[in-house]
Enzyme design. Structure first.
Site, PDB file in Angstrom:
ATOM      1  N   LEU A 141       8.777 -21.453   6.772  1.00 47.82           N
ATOM      2  CA  LEU A 141       7.762 -21.913   7.737  1.00 47.82           C
ATOM      3  C   LEU A 141       6.818 -20.797   8.177  1.00 47.82           C
ATOM      4  O   LEU A 141       6.188 -20.901   9.230  1.00 47.82           O
ATOM      5  CB  LEU A 141       8.424 -22.582   8.957  1.00 47.82           C
ATOM      6  CG  LEU A 141       9.263 -23.830   8.644  1.00 47.82           C
ATOM      7  CD1 LEU A 141       9.881 -24.393   9.925  1.00 47.82           C
ATOM      8  CD2 LEU A 141       8.418 -24.907   7.955  1.00 47.82           C
ATOM      9  N   TYR A 159      -2.187 -10.223  -6.078  1.00 47.28           N
ATOM     10  CA  TYR A 159      -1.708 -11.608  -6.154  1.00 47.28           C
ATOM     11  C   TYR A 159      -1.417 -11.991  -7.609  1.00 47.28           C
ATOM     12  O   TYR A 159      -0.311 -12.408  -7.956  1.00 47.28           O
ATOM     13  CB  TYR A 159      -2.736 -12.574  -5.530  1.00 47.28           C
ATOM     14  CG  TYR A 159      -2.438 -14.014  -5.843  1.00 47.28           C
ATOM     15  CD1 TYR A 159      -1.222 -14.589  -5.462  1.00 47.28           C
ATOM     16  CD2 TYR A 159      -3.350 -14.803  -6.544  1.00 47.28           C
ATOM     17  CE1 TYR A 159      -0.936 -15.913  -5.767  1.00 47.28           C
ATOM     18  CE2 TYR A 159      -3.067 -16.126  -6.845  1.00 47.28           C
ATOM     19  CZ  TYR A 159      -1.855 -16.674  -6.464  1.00 47.28           C
ATOM     20  OH  TYR A 159      -1.570 -17.977  -6.777  1.00 47.28           O
ATOM     21  N   ARG A 205     -17.676 -12.181  -3.354  1.00 43.51           N
ATOM     22  CA  ARG A 205     -16.321 -11.843  -2.929  1.00 43.51           C
ATOM     23  C   ARG A 205     -15.708 -10.999  -4.038  1.00 43.51           C
ATOM     24  O   ARG A 205     -15.772 -11.397  -5.206  1.00 43.51           O
ATOM     25  CB  ARG A 205     -15.555 -13.155  -2.743  1.00 43.51           C
ATOM     26  CG  ARG A 205     -14.367 -13.102  -1.850  1.00 43.51           C
ATOM     27  CD  ARG A 205     -13.777 -14.485  -1.638  1.00 43.51           C
ATOM     28  NE  ARG A 205     -13.385 -15.137  -2.875  1.00 43.51           N
ATOM     29  CZ  ARG A 205     -12.730 -16.296  -2.926  1.00 43.51           C
ATOM     30  NH1 ARG A 205     -12.418 -16.923  -1.813  1.00 43.51           N
ATOM     31  NH2 ARG A 205     -12.395 -16.835  -4.074  1.00 43.51           N
ATOM     32  N   PHE A 231     -20.354 -17.384  -1.559  1.00 41.16           N
ATOM     33  CA  PHE A 231     -20.176 -15.989  -1.976  1.00 41.16           C
ATOM     34  C   PHE A 231     -20.855 -15.720  -3.318  1.00 41.16           C
ATOM     35  O   PHE A 231     -20.264 -15.918  -4.363  1.00 41.16           O
ATOM     36  CB  PHE A 231     -18.686 -15.649  -2.058  1.00 41.16           C
ATOM     37  CG  PHE A 231     -17.948 -15.829  -0.758  1.00 41.16           C
ATOM     38  CD1 PHE A 231     -18.465 -15.331   0.432  1.00 41.16           C
ATOM     39  CD2 PHE A 231     -16.731 -16.505  -0.712  1.00 41.16           C
ATOM     40  CE1 PHE A 231     -17.782 -15.487   1.639  1.00 41.16           C
ATOM     41  CE2 PHE A 231     -16.041 -16.665   0.482  1.00 41.16           C
ATOM     42  CZ  PHE A 231     -16.572 -16.165   1.654  1.00 41.16           C
ATOM     43  N   PHE A 258      -5.166 -23.562 -11.760  1.00 40.18           N
ATOM     44  CA  PHE A 258      -6.558 -23.238 -11.468  1.00 40.18           C
ATOM     45  C   PHE A 258      -6.763 -23.603  -9.988  1.00 40.18           C
ATOM     46  O   PHE A 258      -5.937 -23.211  -9.175  1.00 40.18           O
ATOM     47  CB  PHE A 258      -7.486 -23.896 -12.493  1.00 40.18           C
ATOM     48  CG  PHE A 258      -7.421 -23.139 -13.818  1.00 40.18           C
ATOM     49  CD1 PHE A 258      -6.236 -23.064 -14.536  1.00 40.18           C
ATOM     50  CD2 PHE A 258      -8.507 -22.434 -14.291  1.00 40.18           C
ATOM     51  CE1 PHE A 258      -6.132 -22.311 -15.704  1.00 40.18           C
ATOM     52  CE2 PHE A 258      -8.420 -21.688 -15.464  1.00 40.18           C
ATOM     53  CZ  PHE A 258      -7.231 -21.626 -16.165  1.00 40.18           C
TER      54      PHE A 258
HETATM   55  N1  UDP Z   1     -16.149 -19.860  -1.990  1.00 39.70           N
HETATM   56  C1  UDP Z   1     -17.314 -19.753  -1.241  1.00 39.70           C
HETATM   57  N2  UDP Z   1     -17.228 -19.854   0.120  1.00 39.70           N
HETATM   58  C2  UDP Z   1     -16.036 -20.061   0.779  1.00 39.70           C
HETATM   59  C3  UDP Z   1     -14.849 -20.184   0.013  1.00 39.70           C
HETATM   60  C4  UDP Z   1     -14.941 -20.065  -1.369  1.00 39.70           C
HETATM   61  O1  UDP Z   1     -18.403 -19.576  -1.788  1.00 39.70           O
HETATM   62  O2  UDP Z   1     -16.021 -20.144   2.017  1.00 39.70           O
HETATM   63  C5  UDP Z   1     -16.215 -19.787  -3.464  1.00 39.70           C
HETATM   64  C6  UDP Z   1     -15.405 -18.642  -4.056  1.00 39.70           C
HETATM   65  O3  UDP Z   1     -16.197 -17.478  -4.158  1.00 39.70           O
HETATM   66  C7  UDP Z   1     -15.020 -19.213  -5.410  1.00 39.70           C
HETATM   67  C8  UDP Z   1     -14.878 -20.713  -5.164  1.00 39.70           C
HETATM   68  O4  UDP Z   1     -15.619 -20.959  -3.961  1.00 39.70           O
HETATM   69  O5  UDP Z   1     -16.076 -19.034  -6.343  1.00 39.70           O
HETATM   70  C9  UDP Z   1     -13.448 -21.172  -4.965  1.00 39.70           C
HETATM   71  O6  UDP Z   1     -12.811 -20.326  -4.029  1.00 39.70           O
HETATM   72  P1  UDP Z   1     -11.385 -20.634  -3.388  1.00 39.70           P
HETATM   73  O7  UDP Z   1     -11.113 -19.553  -2.397  1.00 39.70           O
HETATM   74  O8  UDP Z   1     -11.352 -22.047  -2.919  1.00 39.70           O
HETATM   75  O9  UDP Z   1     -10.372 -20.554  -4.602  1.00 39.70           O
HETATM   76  P2  UDP Z   1     -10.062 -19.362  -5.664  1.00 39.70           P
HETATM   77  O10 UDP Z   1     -10.998 -19.610  -6.817  1.00 39.70           O
HETATM   78  O11 UDP Z   1     -10.264 -18.060  -4.981  1.00 39.70           O
HETATM   79  O12 UDP Z   1      -8.636 -19.604  -6.019  1.00 39.70           O
END
Ligand code: UDP
Length: 328
Positions: A34, A142, A281, A207, A170
């Site tokens: 939890l 990770y 990011r 991002f 994915f």
């Molecule tokens: N993303 C974004 N703004 C956010 C969260 C995610 O632009 O507030 C983009 C991120 O850069 C990636 C995609 O959305 O290209 C999916 O991100 P998420 O964190 O959902 O999953 P990940 O691909 O990191 O597992």
């Protein structure tokens, strides 16, 4: 009777797994500490044990009291950014936790493990769609923590008498009626778009706008959580029928850009999504889309909910029904 052990059954994906396993007529035991999950997310039909995968005594008592047919191991931390800032959390929980769990499982004679892995094990892929034979070159703690567990599984399966399936996820998304995504802090794209459209959060930060994609935003493979779990249930059947240890990607072969997901949310909700472009990011690849040919051929798996609008619609229904998540 034999039961399936679901670690992380109070989390997003583990709670859906528990729900669908119970529906399929399996007995389920949930182990969850939890730390990030929610007690209310654990299906009442499952036996719940509050405990940590690093706690050998809890595991030994669990395996003494229950005959575990298969372990579905979801319990882990899963945020790339956090793993770069606090790698210790990831090696401790994801690697050490799984290692302790596997040792107890081997000791108890458990024969099958379904492991939640990630496409982050591939790093920046040489080609898209990604097939399972691509080299693994994780670029963050990770992804590395998940790859390390895969390697432990490979050696353990050779030395000890069990078999595993590692499913490389994915982007899991969507919801059932009962179970959806409730993370704090929320970092995932779709729930963050909902926060922007309802005004709960500020404008969505997109991002990066200069990726090598048609609209400049990252392309990901958004797989519905029920399709994801269908692959887990098929993997249990595969191993029960004598299938060999193996890896399968868990994606749909369909890519959507961040802007496309925003548009899908606008169509589903009827609202405008306020957003602003922000810096890239770190560690985001331009395009991550799975080949699911192997899962199709070997597991007979086919995603039923490939359309991003269908996925978003299910997630939106859950968000509206549970505006405060499991706390509401
Ligand atoms: N993303 C974004 N703004 C956010 C969260 C995610 O632009 O507030 C983009 C991120 O850069 C990636 C995609 O959305 O290209 C999916 O991100 P998420 O964190 O959902 O999953 P990940 O691909 O990191 O597992």
């Amino acid at each position: 009777a034999m039961a399936i052990l679901v670690t992380g059954g109070a989390g997003y994906i583990g709670s859906v797994a528990t729900e669908l396993l119970l529906t399929a007529g399996e007995r389920v035991v949930v182990l969850d500490n939890l730390s990030r999950g929610h007690r209310a997310a654990v299906e009442p039909g499952a036996e719940f044990i509050a405990g940590d995968t690093r706690d050998r005594a809890v595991l030994q008592s669990l395996f003494r009291r229950h005959e575990i047919d298969t372990i579905m191991h979801f319990a882990a931390f899963a945020l790339v950014g956090e793993s770069v800032e606090h790698p210790a959390l990831y090696f401790e929980n994801n690697v050490n936790g799984t290692h302790t769990l596997l040792n107890a499982a081997v000791e108890a004679g458990v024969k099958r493990v379904i492991f939640s892995s990630t496409c982050a094990t591939y790093g920046f892929p040489d080609r898209v769609p990604l097939t399972e034979d691509l080299p693994t070159r994780p670029i963050n703690p990770y992804g590395l923590s998940k790859r390390m567990v895969e390697e432990i599984l490979e050696w353990y399966a050779k030395a000890y008498d069990f078999r595993y399936v590692a499913l490389r996820y994915f982007n899991a998304c969507g919801a059932t009626e009962a179970h959806g995504e409730d993370h704090e802090p929320e970092t995932h794209l779709i729930p963050n778009i909902f926060r922007a459209v309802t005004g709960e959060g500020g404008p969505l930060k997109v991002f990066g706008d200069d990726y090598a994609t048609p609209d400049g935003t990252c392309i990901r493979d958004y797989v519905h959580v029920t399709d994801l779990i269908d692959a887990h249930i098929r993997s249990v059947r595969y191993l029960r029928e004598g299938g060999m240890s193996d890896y399968f990607n868990r994606g749909t072969e369909t890519g959507n850009s961040v802007l496309e997901v925003i548009r899908a949310v606008e169509r589903v909700t009827g609202g405008a999504v306020p957003y602003a472009f922000a810096a890239r990011r770190p560690g985001d690849a331009d395009r991550l889309v799975a080949s699911s040919a192997k899962a199709r051929d070997v597991l007979g798996w086919q995603p039923l909910k490939r359309d991003i609008e269908v996925v978003v619609n299910d997630a939106w229904r859950w968000h509206q029904a549970h505006p405060a998540g499991y706390g509401g």
